[in-house]
Structures are given as structure tokens and as C-alpha cells.
Design a protein around this motif. Structure first.
Motif, PDB file in Angstrom:
ATOM      1  N   LYS A  53       9.649  11.321   7.612  1.00  0.00           N
ATOM      2  CA  LYS A  53      10.365  10.757   6.484  1.00  0.00           C
ATOM      3  C   LYS A  53       9.321  10.066   5.616  1.00  0.00           C
ATOM      4  CE  LYS A  53      11.301   6.327   8.534  1.00  0.00           C
ATOM      5  NZ  LYS A  53      12.214   5.276   8.852  1.00  0.00           N
ATOM      6  N   THR A  54       9.736   9.571   4.467  1.00  0.00           N
ATOM      7  CA  THR A  54       8.756   8.971   3.569  1.00  0.00           C
ATOM      8  C   THR A  54       7.924   7.902   4.281  1.00  0.00           C
ATOM      9  OG1 THR A  54      10.275   9.396   1.796  1.00  0.00           O
ATOM     10  CG2 THR A  54       8.503   7.856   1.313  1.00  0.00           C
ATOM     11  N   GLY A  55       6.636   8.114   4.344  1.00  0.00           N
ATOM     12  CA  GLY A  55       5.735   7.126   4.935  1.00  0.00           C
ATOM     13  C   GLY A  55       5.506   7.278   6.424  1.00  0.00           C
ATOM     14  N   PHE A  56       6.176   8.255   7.057  1.00  0.00           N
ATOM     15  CA  PHE A  56       6.018   8.406   8.503  1.00  0.00           C
ATOM     16  C   PHE A  56       6.188   9.864   8.926  1.00  0.00           C
ATOM     17  CE2 PHE A  56       8.058   8.615  12.739  1.00  0.00           C
ATOM     18  CZ  PHE A  56       7.039   8.063  13.490  1.00  0.00           C
TER      19      PHE A  56
END
Lengths: 555, 172
Positions: free
Chosen positions: A269-272
């Protein structure tokens, strides 16, 4: 010779015919590498009798509406240092003609292709490796309805390029692959969050039984299935393939079947992002010529399951090559970006990355098998059942941070264990070589036109039988001027070599000029012997001392 | 002798056909049509991506440091570029099956908002004449390549931005 003339004529005529239509597109590229070498007994660099060496390639691809044609000239006069010796002369290395529309895509001549993840079939080219197993024959791709693809291939593989002529293998390869993406194929699934793809392949090779002492299977089949599921950002991928009995030089002419199982689970997901992969391979070397070795005549592709490293000491001293006869491997990759604006994230965010990979020898059960009986079956093995013999292990972390618009830094640590008895890389060590590597990379953009980059690398090997060449330190400096010029300097210092005389500085300087799609690079200096690997396929590069000039152009 | 004559004739034919083609190539190359999959497994045709504004195609790989430097640098500027020029960036990953599973991990881990296409066997890379990565192409609204650059050094994004402004101006 006549074949080539005919193919040239076909190109010419097709170009003439189609050039009357102004919709056509011609693309391609040129790559040329010239070396002028000196002897350097200290590092073991030899002087070839010709002193000067050169590899050159030019590709040209033409498409016009549905029509396509293309080819490649290659020239080795003679081939550059360490390149496979089967490359010599000048001539046409690849050519094809074909037609494509929304339903069919036909290619006659050479083509590159891959079924699924490639564990049964991959025709692939990597010029830097000297890997080119292009098929020569016919390929038909059908797209009958959206989301359904059927591919069929038939032909012989390129084995070598000698005296300006392509040498194809004696074996014939044919295969068919089908894939259905349910969410594109069925209207009711179109907008669903759950996404599903199924695929299956059948590949077979034919090679005459040319051994007097064995009764060999002339046709060897292989088959497999694959599945890809996605739910939101969670992905599960799996492929399982079986190869029928295929006695070869690789497996010492045993009659066992082979298997390859691969899986990957990923979530992001965003950032991970995180992914966990595993594979189990036994007796899966699959070649169109059973007597070949290295990367020659491979029909399938078994990637090694580990991170592709880029820093010099990490990438080229102890890289891992896939064990075609069998390995069980796992890998995990995690990446996390600390948000912009937070205390640790700073203005631009801070990225943390960790990676772990390991490979073991499969456990082979030999009880109940008689090596002398006529079946030729030597052992049994269960997928993912591994022995205690470690082939490879890599634990690495890095933190990258942009401090300001002009300054960024990456800190890296690597802990690599490699079993030199199996994945042999050096003659100076036995057993497991353990190396610890630290790398600091810094980039500084002085202003719009000038920028600097520096790497400091340190590698330490454990004492004992696996010490090999001992400890190394490397410094890399790079200066860029506008987007056109760059100057590089690298010193690799083997300060910890157990032999005093071999505590050498390998210094290399580079100047480059880039203008749009044209690029010139000149480098002068010493290059140590090493292994150059792409995707777990490796080529040994001998030490050299001299000048390398390379030119690339795309059009 | 006969062979030489045939060879010579075919060469002449080839050259003549190329020379007829030449001035058309100068007008600008179009994006070749290659069937690829997005990172999410959807099939797309590279010539029909359906973007309205200019498009940047950037060839990269998870193992290519300068590629990642370039795309991370552009990432910080991307919102502004999009607002000003309506550009879309397509990041074409040439990772093969060894490293392909790491693509979504990296892309999401870095919060990239680009359209990511997978080119595991180099079909699009070959069709675009790419020798090595990073290689970046700027395509105008007609699908014609107007600028390309092979390599990345800090500051290259400024040059790309200048070219992008030219394209955007032409369209408006």
C-alpha cells in the motif's frame, strides 16, 4: 549464405512496398564496444594476440500497420574480453517478418518469448551476458476474446554465432501456452475486487538419441500450470511445472522426472510493501541439446531467488548462480517509507528496506533405489523438502534519505554467505565464504549543471578456509556536468589479501558523453576478475588492463 | 560471383528503400504497439494508453540505481508537472522473473503514482530501441517521440521539464 540474401531481399522489398505508406515506424539501436588491452601478470590479465577487440550490434525494426520486419547485424572482430568463445565473425544474428492485428500475431524467423514465469520456456537475449537463445521458426499468438491469450512456438534455438553465421541447435522445441484473465474475459467479474488469472503450458523438445550406451528419450515433454490471484493490494502467484525424464550431462544421465514450484505472496500500500517468495526446484535443467552446459541451449529459465545487487563489491565478488539441478530457496523483501513531514521522515520521507534470501540443497532420498537397475531413477524428493546443506544466504538492510533538494544519502549493510563447494566462484576457498559489507552512498547536487556522487564500500570475509581474497575497500567518485558529461573514478583495494604481493589497487577512470539517445564512454584501467550475473545466469569475466570505448545509439 | 551480385543487389534495394523512408522518420517516431501488462495484471497496448496529455516513458528496473534516482526525483516534482502540463509518466519495468515480484513492493513502498508496465522479456524495450536503462522518452499528444535521453544525472529532470513545457505549449 543464400538464406541470408533471401531474407535481406524480403526486407528490402517489404520496406519499398510499405515506405509508400507514411504510417510506418522504424526503430532500432547500435551498440559497439572496443577494447585495447595490455598484459598485466600481477592481476592475471592476458594480452590477446590481436591486442584490439570489438563487439558491435545493430538492430532495426520496422512496423507498418499490421506488418512487421526486423533484424540484427552482429560483428565480433574478435569478441571482447571474456565473452563466450562461440561468437565470431560478422553477419545477420537475427531476422524476422510477421503480421499482427487484434486477433493474430504471427512471426516467422527469430523471436523471443516467455511462457508464464519461464520455468518451462523462455527465449531471451542479454547481450552483456552473451546469452541469446532466440528461437528460429514460427510463433503464433491468438487473442480470440479480451483476457485470453494463446501462444504457440515452433523452431530451433540459437546456440552460437560462429564465423558470422548463426548456429542453431540440433534439437527442435515446440510449445503451447494458454492464459485467461477472468476479469477481462467475463463481464460479471470486470469491476470485482477479486482478480484471477489462470495459465497452462506444454513444451516438448526433440533430439535424436545419439548415445550408444543408453536408450534415451528423443521427445521430452514438460507441462505446468499457474495461477495469479489478487484481492485489492494482496497478490498470490504460483506456478508448478513438471518435466518428464530427460537424461543429460547436467543430471549425469539419470532418468528422474524434474519439478519446479514457485510462489510469491505480496502486499503493498502507499508507503509500504512486502513480498515473500519461495521455490523448489529439482532436476529442471531443460536444454535442446542434452550435452550442453552453462547458458547454452537452455529452453527454460530458473531465476535465482535473491536480490540483484548493484554496488560493485556486493554485486561482483560473491554473486549467486542458480543451481539447475536443484535448490530450495526463500526470499522476503520489505520496504517502508516514513512519511514526509514526520520527525524521522523529514521533508522528503525516509525509506527503510530489508531483504533476506536463502537457498538450500534439496533432500534426496536414495534408499530403495538401485543405481544399477535399468530404470535410471536414482532418488526421490518432495517439493520444499530441504537438506541441511546451505547454498546461499543474504541478509541486507538499507536506509535512504533525502536531506534537502541537493543532498541525499544511503546507508547499506550486507551479510552474505555463499557455499563455494556448490556455487563455485573461486579456487582460493572451500566451504562457505562469509562476507560482511558496508556501503555509504552520497549524492550532492551543487547546482543545475554540476553534481557529485560518492560511494565508500568495505568488504570483510571471515578468517579460515573461506577467507578467499580477504578484505577489500572501494571508493567510487562520479561527477556530472549538465546532462551531457560525466567523469568517474573507482579504486578497489584488496588490502586484506593473504598474499602480500596481491594487495593491489584496481583503479579505473571513466569519461562519458551523452546526448539524447547517443552515449560514448571511455574507461581506462584495471578490472579484476569476477563474475558478471544477470538473473542468476553468470559469466566469468577475466581480469583485464587496458582501454574500453563504448558507443550506444538508439533511433 | 553470382552470390556477390545477388548480395549487392539486395543491399542496393535495402538502401534505396531506407532512403525513401528517411525523411518520414525525421518527422518523429511513433510509439510502437506492444501488448504488455500493467503491474496489476491488466493487458494494455503501449500505443493506445488513452492519455490525453503528453506522456513520459521511462525504462527502469529494481536493480538499476540511476533509474530509481531519476524516478524518485521526478516523483517529488510530479504533482506540479501534472498540474502544469497534464503529463503522465509510464514507468516500464524491464525486471525479469527474478526480480519482478519486487516491482510492486518498491513502487508502493516509494508511493509512486506512475502507471507501471511490466516488460519481463524486453519486448517493448527492443521495439523502442533501448540499449540500456535508464532511458527516458517524451511523447507529445499525437504519440510522437519528441525527446529522449539515455542515462540519468541529477539535473536531467530540469532538461526533461523544459522539453515538457515546449510540448505542453504546442498543444495549448
Amino acid at each position: 549464405m543464400y538464406k541470408k540474401i533471401i531474407s535481406l531481399c524480403i526486407f528490402s522489398i517489404s520496406f519499398v512496398v510499405f515506405s509508400q505508406n507514411n504510417e510506418g515506424s522504424l526503430t532500432g539501436n547500435i551498440e559497439s564496444t572496443f577494447q585495447y588491452l595490455r598484459a598485466d601478470s600481477l592481476i592475471g590479465a592476458e594480452l590477446p594476440p590481436e591486442k584490439a577487440l570489438m563487439n558491435t550490434y545493430m538492430n532495426a525494426f520496422y512496423t507498418n500497420k499490421g506488418f512487421k520486419a526486423g533484424g540484427r547485424f552482429e560483428s565480433y572482430s574478435p569478441h571482447i574480453n571474456g565473452y563466450p568463445t562461440v561468437f565470431s565473425g560478422t553477419g545477420i544474428g537475427m531476422r524476422y517478418i510477421g503480421y499482427v492485428n487484434n486477433l493474430v500475431d504471427v512471426t516467422i524467423g527469430n523471436f523471443y518469448e516467455q511462457f508464464g514465469q519461464g520455468s518451462l520456456f523462455r527465449a531471451y537475449e542479454n547481450r552483456a551476458l552473451g546469452y541469446d537463445n532466440a528461437m528460429d521458426g514460427m510463433r503464433l499468438i491468438l487473442r480470440p476474446v479480451p483476457g485470453v491469450i494463446i501462444k504457440s512456438v515452433y523452431g530451433r534455438q540459437r546456440e552460437a554465432f560462429t564465423n558470422g553465421q548463426v548456429v542453431v541447435t540440433s534439437g527442435i522445441v515446440r510449445g503451447i501456452d494458454g492464459e485467461i484473465h477472468f476479469n477481462e474475459a467475463f463481464k460479471c467479474m470486470k469491476e470485482k475486487k477479486f482478480d484471477l488469472t489462470f495459465g497452462g503450458s506444454f513444451v516438448s523438445k526433440y533430439q535424436k538419441d545419439d548415445k550408444d550406451n543408453l536408450i534415451l528419450p528423443e521427445n521430452v515433454g514438460s507441462y505446468g500450470g499457474r495461477l495469479k490471484m489478487r484481492y485489492g493490494k494482496l497478490v498470490v502467484d504460483a506456478e508448478y511445472s513438471i518435466k518428464e525424464n530427460d537424461p543429460s550431462l547436467d543430471n549425469k544421465f539419470i532418468f528422474n522426472k524434474g519439478h519446479a514450484a514457485l510462489f510469491n505472496i505480496g502486499y503493498s500500500k502507499t508507503g509500504f510493501g512486502i513480498s515473500v517468495s519461495g521455490k523448489s526446484v529439482d532436476n529442471m535443467s531443460y536444454r535442446s541439446n542434452r550435452d550442453q552446459k552453462l547458458q547454452v541451449d537452455l529452453i527454460n529459465y530458473l531465476p535465482s531467488m535473491n536480490k540483484t545487487h548493484t554496488y560493485n563489491l556486493v554485486a561482483s565478488l560473491y554473486p549467486y548462480a542458480t543451481q539447475l539441478n536443484g535448490e530450495i530457496a526463500y526470499q522476503t523483501e520489505v520496504i517502508y517509507t516514513i512519511k514526509k513531514g514526520s520527525k524521522l521522515g523529514g521533508k522528503y520521507g525516509t525509506t527503510l528496506n530489508g531483504n533476506f534470501s536463502t537457498a538450500y540443497k534439496p533432500r534426496q532420498v536414495t534408499t530403495g533405489f538401485n543405481p544399477l537397475d535399468s530404470t535410471g531413477i536414482m532418488y526421490s524428493c518432495t517439493p520444499f523438502d530441504m537438506s541441511s546443506t546451505l547454498f546461499w544466504q543474504d541478509i541486507n538492510f538499507n536506509i535512504s534519505k533525502k536531506f534537502s533538494k541537493s543532498f541525499n544519502m544511503i546507508l547499506n549493510y550486507f551479510d552474505i554467505k555463499m557455499n563455494n563447494d556448490y556455487s563455485t566462484i573461486t579456487e582460493n576457498a572451500t566451504g562457505v565464504i562469509t562476507s560482511h559489507i558496508g556501503v555509504i552512498e552520497m549524492g550532492y547536487k551543487i547546482n543545475k549543471s554540476h553534481s557529485l556522487r560518492m560511494e565508500v564500500q568495505e568488504l570483510i570475509t571471515n578468517k579460515g578456509k573461506g577467507r578467499d581474497k580477504g578484505d577489500w575497500a572501494t571508493v567510487v567518485l562520479e561527477y556530472n556536468y549538465k546532462s551531457n558529461w560525466f567523469v568517474g573514478f573507482m579504486d578497489q583495494y584488496n588490502y586484506g589479501n593473504p598474499i602480500d604481493e596481491l594487495r593491489i589497487h584496481y583503479v579505473i577512470g571513466t569519461v562519458g558523453y551523452v546526448h539524447e539517445s547517443t552515449r560514448f564512454t571511455l574507461s581506462v584501467g584495471r578490472q579484476r576478475a569476477g563474475l558478471f550475473c544477470v538473473g542468476g545466469v553468470c559469466r566469468a569475466v577475466p581480469a583485464m588492463n587496458g582501454l574500453t570505448l563504448s558507443f550506444t545509439q538508439s533511433f | 560471383m553470382k552470390k556477390t551480385v545477388v548480395l549487392f543487389l539486395s543491399l542496393v534495394l535495402t538502401i534505396s528503400s531506407f532512403s525513401q523512408e528517411e525523411h518520414k522518420v525525421d518527422e518523429g517516431k511513433k510509439i510502437p504497439a506492444v501488448q504488455l501488462k500493467t503491474m496489476d495484471g491488466k493487458s494494455v497496448n503501449t500505443a493506445e494508453l488513452g492519455f490525453k496529455g503528453p506522456v513520459i516513458f521511462s525504462f527502469w528496473a529494481t536493480w538499476c540505481s540511476p533509474c530509481k534516482r531519476e524516478l524518485n526525483t521526478i516523483h517529488d516534482l510530479y504533482i506540479d508537472w501534472q498540474a502544469e502540463t497534464g503529463v503522465n509518466l509510464v514507468a516500464v519495468s524491464i525486471d525479469d522473473m527474478k526480480t519482478a515480484s519486487g516491482v510492486p513492493v518498491y513502487v508502493d513502498g516509494k508511493s509512486w503514482e506512475y502507471l507501471v508496465l511490466m516488460d519481463p522479456n524486453g519486448d517493448f524495450k527492443r521495439a523502442m530501441g533501448v540499449n540500456n536503462v535508464p532511458h527516458t522518452f517524451l511523447v507529445d499528444t499525437d504519440g510522437t517521440i519528441v525527446y529522449s535521453h539515455n542515462n540519468y544525472a541529477p539535473g536531467d529532470e530540469d532538461k526533461l521539464y523544459e522539453e515538457l513545457l515546449k510540448v505542453a505549449k504546442k498543444t495549448n
